[in-house]
Design a protein around this motif. Structure first.
Motif, PDB file in Angstrom:
ATOM      1  N   MET A   1      50.866  89.080 134.731  1.00  0.00           N
ATOM      2  CA  MET A   1      51.986  89.131 133.780  1.00  0.00           C
ATOM      3  C   MET A   1      53.052  90.117 134.248  1.00  0.00           C
ATOM      4  SD  MET A   1      53.063  87.706 131.042  1.00  0.00           S
ATOM      5  CE  MET A   1      54.311  87.922 129.802  1.00  0.00           C
ATOM      6  N   ILE A   2      52.615  91.220 134.849  1.00  0.00           N
ATOM      7  CA  ILE A   2      53.568  92.219 135.336  1.00  0.00           C
ATOM      8  C   ILE A   2      54.468  91.619 136.408  1.00  0.00           C
ATOM      9  CG2 ILE A   2      53.785  94.407 136.581  1.00  0.00           C
ATOM     10  CD1 ILE A   2      51.233  95.325 135.194  1.00  0.00           C
ATOM     11  N   GLY A   3      53.875  90.828 137.310  1.00  0.00           N
ATOM     12  CA  GLY A   3      54.664  90.212 138.373  1.00  0.00           C
ATOM     13  C   GLY A   3      55.738  89.292 137.839  1.00  0.00           C
ATOM     14  N   ILE A   4      55.446  88.590 136.753  1.00  0.00           N
ATOM     15  CA  ILE A   4      56.431  87.686 136.143  1.00  0.00           C
ATOM     16  C   ILE A   4      57.608  88.492 135.603  1.00  0.00           C
ATOM     17  CG2 ILE A   4      56.808  86.023 134.283  1.00  0.00           C
ATOM     18  CD1 ILE A   4      53.823  85.262 134.540  1.00  0.00           C
ATOM     19  N   GLY A   5      57.294  89.593 134.908  1.00  0.00           N
ATOM     20  CA  GLY A   5      58.362  90.442 134.379  1.00  0.00           C
ATOM     21  C   GLY A   5      59.194  91.084 135.473  1.00  0.00           C
ATOM     22  N   ILE A   6      58.541  91.492 136.550  1.00  0.00           N
ATOM     23  CA  ILE A   6      59.263  92.104 137.679  1.00  0.00           C
ATOM     24  C   ILE A   6      60.233  91.107 138.298  1.00  0.00           C
ATOM     25  CG2 ILE A   6      58.991  92.997 140.028  1.00  0.00           C
ATOM     26  CD1 ILE A   6      56.369  94.277 139.090  1.00  0.00           C
ATOM     27  N   ALA A   7      59.782  89.864 138.476  1.00  0.00           N
ATOM     28  CA  ALA A   7      60.641  88.833 139.064  1.00  0.00           C
ATOM     29  C   ALA A   7      61.894  88.623 138.225  1.00  0.00           C
ATOM     30  CB  ALA A   7      59.866  87.519 139.196  1.00  0.00           C
ATOM     31  N   GLY A   8      61.707  88.507 136.904  1.00  0.00           N
ATOM     32  CA  GLY A   8      62.850  88.310 136.025  1.00  0.00           C
ATOM     33  C   GLY A   8      63.795  89.497 136.026  1.00  0.00           C
ATOM     34  N   ALA A   9      63.233  90.708 136.034  1.00  0.00           N
ATOM     35  CA  ALA A   9      64.061  91.921 135.994  1.00  0.00           C
ATOM     36  C   ALA A   9      64.874  92.089 137.276  1.00  0.00           C
ATOM     37  CB  ALA A   9      63.175  93.141 135.770  1.00  0.00           C
ATOM     38  N   PRO A  82      53.131  84.574 148.004  1.00  0.00           N
ATOM     39  CA  PRO A  82      53.689  83.279 147.594  1.00  0.00           C
ATOM     40  C   PRO A  82      52.776  82.127 148.016  1.00  0.00           C
ATOM     41  CG  PRO A  82      55.394  84.657 148.569  1.00  0.00           C
ATOM     42  CD  PRO A  82      54.091  85.352 148.829  1.00  0.00           C
ATOM     43  N   THR A  83      52.815  81.055 147.266  1.00  0.00           N
ATOM     44  CA  THR A  83      51.974  79.897 147.527  1.00  0.00           C
ATOM     45  C   THR A  83      52.828  78.711 147.974  1.00  0.00           C
ATOM     46  OG1 THR A  83      52.157  79.032 145.279  1.00  0.00           O
ATOM     47  CG2 THR A  83      50.404  80.653 145.703  1.00  0.00           C
ATOM     48  N   ALA A  84      52.137  77.641 148.360  1.00  0.00           N
ATOM     49  CA  ALA A  84      52.837  76.426 148.787  1.00  0.00           C
ATOM     50  C   ALA A  84      53.724  75.895 147.665  1.00  0.00           C
ATOM     51  CB  ALA A  84      51.824  75.365 149.210  1.00  0.00           C
ATOM     52  N   SER A  85      53.244  75.953 146.438  1.00  0.00           N
ATOM     53  CA  SER A  85      54.023  75.434 145.303  1.00  0.00           C
ATOM     54  C   SER A  85      55.333  76.201 145.137  1.00  0.00           C
ATOM     55  CB  SER A  85      53.197  75.515 144.017  1.00  0.00           C
ATOM     56  OG  SER A  85      52.037  74.727 144.100  1.00  0.00           O
ATOM     57  N   GLY A  86      55.233  77.527 145.187  1.00  0.00           N
ATOM     58  CA  GLY A  86      56.435  78.340 145.045  1.00  0.00           C
ATOM     59  C   GLY A  86      57.428  78.118 146.165  1.00  0.00           C
ATOM     60  N   ASP A 229      48.707  76.632 141.425  1.00  0.00           N
ATOM     61  CA  ASP A 229      49.538  77.837 141.513  1.00  0.00           C
ATOM     62  C   ASP A 229      50.442  78.085 140.293  1.00  0.00           C
ATOM     63  OD1 ASP A 229      48.554  77.838 144.226  1.00  0.00           O
ATOM     64  OD2 ASP A 229      50.152  76.421 144.711  1.00  0.00           O
ATOM     65  N   PRO A 230      49.925  77.997 139.064  1.00  0.00           N
ATOM     66  CA  PRO A 230      50.783  78.208 137.898  1.00  0.00           C
ATOM     67  C   PRO A 230      51.394  79.609 137.839  1.00  0.00           C
ATOM     68  CG  PRO A 230      48.470  78.148 137.249  1.00  0.00           C
ATOM     69  CD  PRO A 230      48.536  77.696 138.675  1.00  0.00           C
ATOM     70  N   PHE A 231      50.670  80.615 138.346  1.00  0.00           N
ATOM     71  CA  PHE A 231      51.229  81.977 138.318  1.00  0.00           C
ATOM     72  C   PHE A 231      52.464  82.069 139.208  1.00  0.00           C
ATOM     73  CE2 PHE A 231      51.306  86.356 140.101  1.00  0.00           C
ATOM     74  CZ  PHE A 231      51.609  87.028 138.921  1.00  0.00           C
ATOM     75  N   ASP A 232      52.398  81.474 140.376  1.00  0.00           N
ATOM     76  CA  ASP A 232      53.534  81.495 141.294  1.00  0.00           C
ATOM     77  C   ASP A 232      54.731  80.754 140.693  1.00  0.00           C
ATOM     78  OD1 ASP A 232      54.723  82.291 143.649  1.00  0.00           O
ATOM     79  OD2 ASP A 232      54.141  80.504 144.747  1.00  0.00           O
TER      80      ASP A 232
END
Length: 362
Positions: A1-9, A82-86, A229-232
């Motif tokens: 969850m932290i990584g998602i917030g960091i990406a947006g910020a 990062p994954t193939a999906s991302g 890869d839903p997190f990515d």
């Protein structure tokens, strides 16, 4: 969850800070928007406003996406990457952004509102779309999942409707062309496309995170999600949402810069990519309902005019109809944002209610 917030910020900050720098460069170079002659007369004053602002959106997205993993590795000691999906979704977004950039650049150089001809734009979308489709069926993981599925999907794969490999490539191109053009049609008023896209991407942050928490490795039976890869993908969606919000700071009426085809084609590609990677292609029609209605209005206008010689709307896309009916531009934008928010929330409600039904929790 932290990584998602960091990406947006990160994407938000980069977009807000980098866009005014881009405005200065494009203004100095004379990269101003050309306005179509048959458009609303009130738009004539917008001629010369810097365009190609989609460059800032894409740079902010990449910064947020890669920066999130960089922070996770350097500060939090996590080794996920990062994954193939991302990579594939970001490649699709960037590829269509390049097609849009060429379109915008030609408009500026020739000082007209016509850039790439239909054939050239079609070929560009075709090359990017087919490349994405072919690669999306590869990179199979240890669970036997590829980034995309050859089945049609609503909230999950519809198992009895499968396109096969060749059919999926054709279907994939159709979705990419449709959504990139739909967002392009919507980008006719200051901030309308950017604000609407931010809502869609915010919705997909929630969807991807929910798929992560309920993936099939957790043995949840029919309530689990067979997605790669839903997190990515949540990180990609968060970065896109942050980039759109940051850009909207400068793009809101009265706009200091337009995203141009550079941004609208890129964001449309991302909408298509997320829908396929998360197995929610039909659900995207609800979540991105404002884009779907804008494209439908153009199709109806053309079809009815060619068959009857009459126009169903004063002007298409749909938002111009209300402008010509006497609504102020800001009124149209805000009301369309409200409708876009309703579509996004309704789509999210459908997603959650299906999970409740599948899990037996309802």
């Amino acid at each position: 969850m932290i990584g998602i917030g960091i990406a947006g910020a990160i994407a938000l900050v980069i977009s807000i800070l980098f866009t005014p720098y881009l405005i200065k460069i494009f203004s100095r170079q004379g990269f101003g928007q050309e306005i179509r002659e048959e458009g609303p007369q009130g738009h004539k004053s917008k001629r010369g406003t810097p365009t190609m602002g989609g460059v800032a959106i894409m740079i902010a997205m990449w910064a947020g996406y890669l920066g999130s993993y960089g922070v996770n590795m350097l500060l939090l000691g996590r080794d996920e990457g990062p994954t193939a999906s991302g990579w594939l979704v970001m490649m699709l977004t960037t590829g269509l952004g390049i097609v849009g950039f060429l379109d915008d650049f030609i408009k500026i150089r020739k000082q007209r509102n016509l850039g790439l001809n239909k054939t050239a734009k079609l070929v560009g979308q075709l090359v990017v779309g087919i490349t994405f489709a072919v690669l999306a069926l590869r990179f199979i993981d240890e669970n036997g999942l590829s980034p995309a599925s050859p089945n049609l999907s609503f909230i999950r794969d519809i198992s009895f409707i499968s396109f096969g490999t060749v059919g999926f490539v054709v279907f994939c191109y159709g979705i990419i062309a449709a959504w990139s053009n739909a967002v392009n049609f919507t980008d006719g008023l200051d901030g309308l496309a950017g604000g609407s896209a931010a809502m869609v991407f915010g919705t997909y942050v929630v969807i991807c995170f929910w798929q992560l928490r309920n993936d099939c490795s957790a043995s949840l039976g029919s309530a689990c999600y067979d997605t790669r890869d839903p997190f990515d993908l949540a990180i990609v969606a968060a970065a896109a949402m942050g980039a759109c919000i940051g850009f909207l700071w400068w793009n809101a009426a009265p706009a200091k810069i337009f995203m141009g085809d550079t941004g609208s084609l890129a964001l449309g590609g991302l909408v298509a990519g997320l829908s396929m990677m998360t197995r929610t292609e039909l659900l995207m029609i609800v979540i991105g309902g404002i884009f779907a209605v804008e494209m439908l209005s153009v199709i109806l206008q053309i079809a009815i005019f060619r068959t009857t010689g009459k126009r169903i709307f004063r002007m298409a896309p749909f938002h111009h109809h209300f402008e010509l009916a006497g609504w102020k531009e800001t009124t149209v934008i805000i009301r369309f944002w409200l409708l876009g928010g309703v579509c996004a929330m309704f789509g999210l409600g459908l997603f959650y209610s299906e999970w409740l039904a599948a899990s037996g929790a309802g």
